[in-house]
Design a protein around this motif. Structure first.
Motif, PDB file in Angstrom:
ATOM      1  N   PHE A 108     -25.036 -32.495 119.724  1.00  0.00           N
ATOM      2  CA  PHE A 108     -23.608 -32.346 119.372  1.00  0.00           C
ATOM      3  C   PHE A 108     -23.307 -30.947 120.053  1.00  0.00           C
ATOM      4  N   VAL A 109     -22.422 -31.165 121.078  1.00  0.00           N
ATOM      5  CA  VAL A 109     -21.665 -29.811 121.671  1.00  0.00           C
ATOM      6  C   VAL A 109     -20.244 -29.434 120.944  1.00  0.00           C
ATOM      7  N   HIS A 110     -20.512 -28.118 120.823  1.00  0.00           N
ATOM      8  CA  HIS A 110     -19.231 -27.557 119.950  1.00  0.00           C
ATOM      9  C   HIS A 110     -18.496 -26.597 121.101  1.00  0.00           C
ATOM     10  N   ARG A 111     -17.537 -26.908 121.587  1.00  0.00           N
ATOM     11  CA  ARG A 111     -16.612 -26.332 122.599  1.00  0.00           C
ATOM     12  C   ARG A 111     -15.840 -25.185 121.948  1.00  0.00           C
ATOM     13  N   SER A 112     -15.927 -24.120 122.816  1.00  0.00           N
ATOM     14  CA  SER A 112     -15.164 -22.812 122.192  1.00  0.00           C
ATOM     15  C   SER A 112     -13.521 -23.179 122.025  1.00  0.00           C
ATOM     16  N   GLU A 113     -13.016 -24.277 122.740  1.00  0.00           N
ATOM     17  CA  GLU A 113     -11.568 -24.132 122.371  1.00  0.00           C
ATOM     18  C   GLU A 113     -11.610 -24.889 120.981  1.00  0.00           C
ATOM     19  N   ASN A 114     -12.691 -25.558 120.377  1.00  0.00           N
ATOM     20  CA  ASN A 114     -12.447 -26.115 119.164  1.00  0.00           C
ATOM     21  C   ASN A 114     -12.858 -24.925 118.007  1.00  0.00           C
ATOM     22  N   ARG A 115     -12.925 -23.885 118.271  1.00  0.00           N
ATOM     23  CA  ARG A 115     -13.073 -23.071 117.196  1.00  0.00           C
ATOM     24  C   ARG A 115     -11.784 -22.520 116.667  1.00  0.00           C
ATOM     25  N   GLY A 116     -11.815 -21.968 115.415  1.00  0.00           N
ATOM     26  CA  GLY A 116     -10.655 -21.536 114.764  1.00  0.00           C
ATOM     27  C   GLY A 116     -10.400 -20.322 115.516  1.00  0.00           C
ATOM     28  N   HIS A 117      -8.963 -20.126 115.876  1.00  0.00           N
ATOM     29  CA  HIS A 117      -8.529 -18.920 116.504  1.00  0.00           C
ATOM     30  C   HIS A 117      -7.467 -18.169 115.472  1.00  0.00           C
ATOM     31  N   VAL A 118      -7.964 -16.843 114.990  1.00  0.00           N
ATOM     32  CA  VAL A 118      -6.968 -16.279 114.065  1.00  0.00           C
ATOM     33  C   VAL A 118      -6.726 -14.803 114.501  1.00  0.00           C
ATOM     34  N   LYS A 119      -5.522 -14.621 114.734  1.00  0.00           N
ATOM     35  CA  LYS A 119      -5.069 -13.067 115.118  1.00  0.00           C
ATOM     36  C   LYS A 119      -4.371 -12.518 113.894  1.00  0.00           C
ATOM     37  N   MET A 120      -4.557 -11.348 113.610  1.00  0.00           N
ATOM     38  CA  MET A 120      -3.843 -10.771 112.378  1.00  0.00           C
ATOM     39  C   MET A 120      -3.811  -9.189 112.749  1.00  0.00           C
ATOM     40  N   GLY A 121      -2.989  -8.917 113.837  1.00  0.00           N
ATOM     41  CA  GLY A 121      -2.875  -7.518 114.117  1.00  0.00           C
ATOM     42  C   GLY A 121      -4.169  -6.848 114.671  1.00  0.00           C
ATOM     43  N   TRP A 122      -4.885  -6.209 113.794  1.00  0.00           N
ATOM     44  CA  TRP A 122      -5.902  -5.267 114.152  1.00  0.00           C
ATOM     45  C   TRP A 122      -7.143  -6.253 114.267  1.00  0.00           C
ATOM     46  N   LEU A 123      -7.027  -7.476 114.000  1.00  0.00           N
ATOM     47  CA  LEU A 123      -8.299  -8.278 113.948  1.00  0.00           C
ATOM     48  C   LEU A 123      -8.086  -9.624 114.842  1.00  0.00           C
ATOM     49  N   GLU A 124      -8.991  -9.932 115.992  1.00  0.00           N
ATOM     50  CA  GLU A 124      -8.701 -11.329 116.482  1.00  0.00           C
ATOM     51  C   GLU A 124     -10.031 -12.067 116.240  1.00  0.00           C
ATOM     52  N   SER A 125     -10.101 -13.057 115.815  1.00  0.00           N
ATOM     53  CA  SER A 125     -11.434 -13.854 115.308  1.00  0.00           C
ATOM     54  C   SER A 125     -11.452 -15.264 115.753  1.00  0.00           C
ATOM     55  N   LYS A 126     -12.424 -15.568 116.232  1.00  0.00           N
ATOM     56  CA  LYS A 126     -12.830 -16.983 116.758  1.00  0.00           C
ATOM     57  C   LYS A 126     -13.757 -17.509 115.812  1.00  0.00           C
ATOM     58  N   HIS A 127     -13.582 -18.488 115.132  1.00  0.00           N
ATOM     59  CA  HIS A 127     -14.635 -18.966 113.940  1.00  0.00           C
ATOM     60  C   HIS A 127     -15.222 -20.375 114.510  1.00  0.00           C
ATOM     61  N   SER A 128     -16.430 -20.282 114.689  1.00  0.00           N
ATOM     62  CA  SER A 128     -17.267 -21.426 114.905  1.00  0.00           C
ATOM     63  C   SER A 128     -17.062 -22.429 113.869  1.00  0.00           C
ATOM     64  N   PHE A 129     -17.097 -21.900 112.545  1.00  0.00           N
ATOM     65  CA  PHE A 129     -17.195 -22.915 111.400  1.00  0.00           C
ATOM     66  C   PHE A 129     -15.768 -22.414 110.408  1.00  0.00           C
ATOM     67  N   SER A 130     -15.717 -23.441 109.553  1.00  0.00           N
ATOM     68  CA  SER A 130     -14.621 -23.093 108.549  1.00  0.00           C
ATOM     69  C   SER A 130     -14.535 -21.959 107.949  1.00  0.00           C
ATOM     70  N   PHE A 131     -13.713 -20.901 107.991  1.00  0.00           N
ATOM     71  CA  PHE A 131     -13.752 -19.733 107.270  1.00  0.00           C
ATOM     72  C   PHE A 131     -12.233 -19.174 106.982  1.00  0.00           C
ATOM     73  N   GLY A 132     -12.287 -18.975 105.792  1.00  0.00           N
ATOM     74  CA  GLY A 132     -10.988 -18.003 105.264  1.00  0.00           C
ATOM     75  C   GLY A 132      -9.879 -19.156 105.075  1.00  0.00           C
ATOM     76  N   ASN A 133      -8.690 -18.726 105.970  1.00  0.00           N
ATOM     77  CA  ASN A 133      -7.595 -19.694 105.976  1.00  0.00           C
ATOM     78  C   ASN A 133      -7.888 -20.885 107.141  1.00  0.00           C
ATOM     79  N   TRP A 134      -8.686 -20.760 108.008  1.00  0.00           N
ATOM     80  CA  TRP A 134      -9.075 -21.929 108.832  1.00  0.00           C
ATOM     81  C   TRP A 134     -10.065 -22.640 108.465  1.00  0.00           C
ATOM     82  N   TYR A 135      -9.623 -24.011 108.198  1.00  0.00           N
ATOM     83  CA  TYR A 135     -10.535 -25.089 107.728  1.00  0.00           C
ATOM     84  C   TYR A 135     -10.415 -26.294 108.534  1.00  0.00           C
ATOM     85  N   ASN A 136     -11.599 -26.908 108.903  1.00  0.00           N
ATOM     86  CA  ASN A 136     -11.712 -27.914 109.667  1.00  0.00           C
ATOM     87  C   ASN A 136     -13.007 -28.675 109.237  1.00  0.00           C
TER      88      ASN A 136
END
Length: 233
Positions: free
Chosen positions: A4-32
């Protein structure tokens, strides 16, 4: 190869001022629902933290929390009495157990880049524990470096039947991925690699069951999770 290939573009992308984060798996406000983790591996957050910012004191329990600093220095403080910097090439493992409070602050002016990794433990409500090592794979390329595992030979002990390894692989060099468990998950931190018919670039990952050879198409850094087939908790 069953993969199973998990591509970078399918990660969650969260940007909140001082923090930019890419989530491989559901986390915080990003859920898949398609990305809830692999075996005991629950979180890989690829974080960029602005200067003089960070995560203030907050609690965790019953989670193995591994931090890999890629660039810069993050300052850690926790309710166990630990306080100090974690710099690029260093790894921190915090076993939250019955509960711990901690903060991770970038006290410098330059951006910090790190991976935050959560692994579900196989022992609940244990005494909290803190470990930190220096192990920079750039200093010894083209070989696997064990970061943490369940046995005494591991530099850091993790409360799960799992091993975490990393490598910097120079272009055209190949490394074997031979599992001791039943599930492999390889995340590409930088560069690009070839695993059988799959080309993986920075931020991509692949889950598979077989032993394979991984060849670097460009200079690359990867992290390999050797996991139980099913969560043991």
């Amino acid at each position: 190869m069953n993969a199973f290939v998990h591509r970078s573009e399918n990660r969650g992308h969260v940007k909140m001022g001082w923090l930019e984060s890419k989530h491989s798996f559901s986390f915080g406000n990003w859920y898949n629902p398609d990305y809830m983790g692999v075996s005991a591996l629950r979180v890989i957050n690829d974080d960029l933290i602005a200067g003089n910012q960070g995560f203030g004191q907050h609690p965790h329990d019953n989670m193995e929390i591994l931090t890999c600093v890629l660039n810069g220095t993050i300052t850690h403080q926790d309710s166990m009495g630990n306080h100090g910097g974690i710099t690029a090439g260093e790894w921190q493992l915090m076993s939250a157990g019955t509960g711990v409070r901690h903060s991770e602050i970038n006290q410098g002016d330059e951006q910090v880049h790190l991976l935050q990794i959560w692994i579900i433990p196989n022992e609940r409500d244990a005494k909290p524990n803190y470990q930190q090592i220096r192990l920079d794979p750039r200093e010894f390329p083209n070989q696997w470096h064990l970061i943490c595992g369940p046995n005494d030979n591991a530099p850091m002990h993790i409360r799960q039947n799992a091993e975490v390894k990393t490598a910097v692989i120079e272009k055209d060099y190949a490394l074997a991925v031979k599992a001791t468990q039943h599930m492999n998950y390889v995340h590409v931190i930088s560069g690009s690699v070839q695993i059988n018919e799959y080309t993986l670039n920075a931020g991509d990952a692949i889950a598979f069951l077989d032993d394979v050879d991984m060849k670097a198409l460009d200079d690359a850094q990867v992290i390999w999770f050797d996991l139980p087939e099913r969560i043991t908790a």
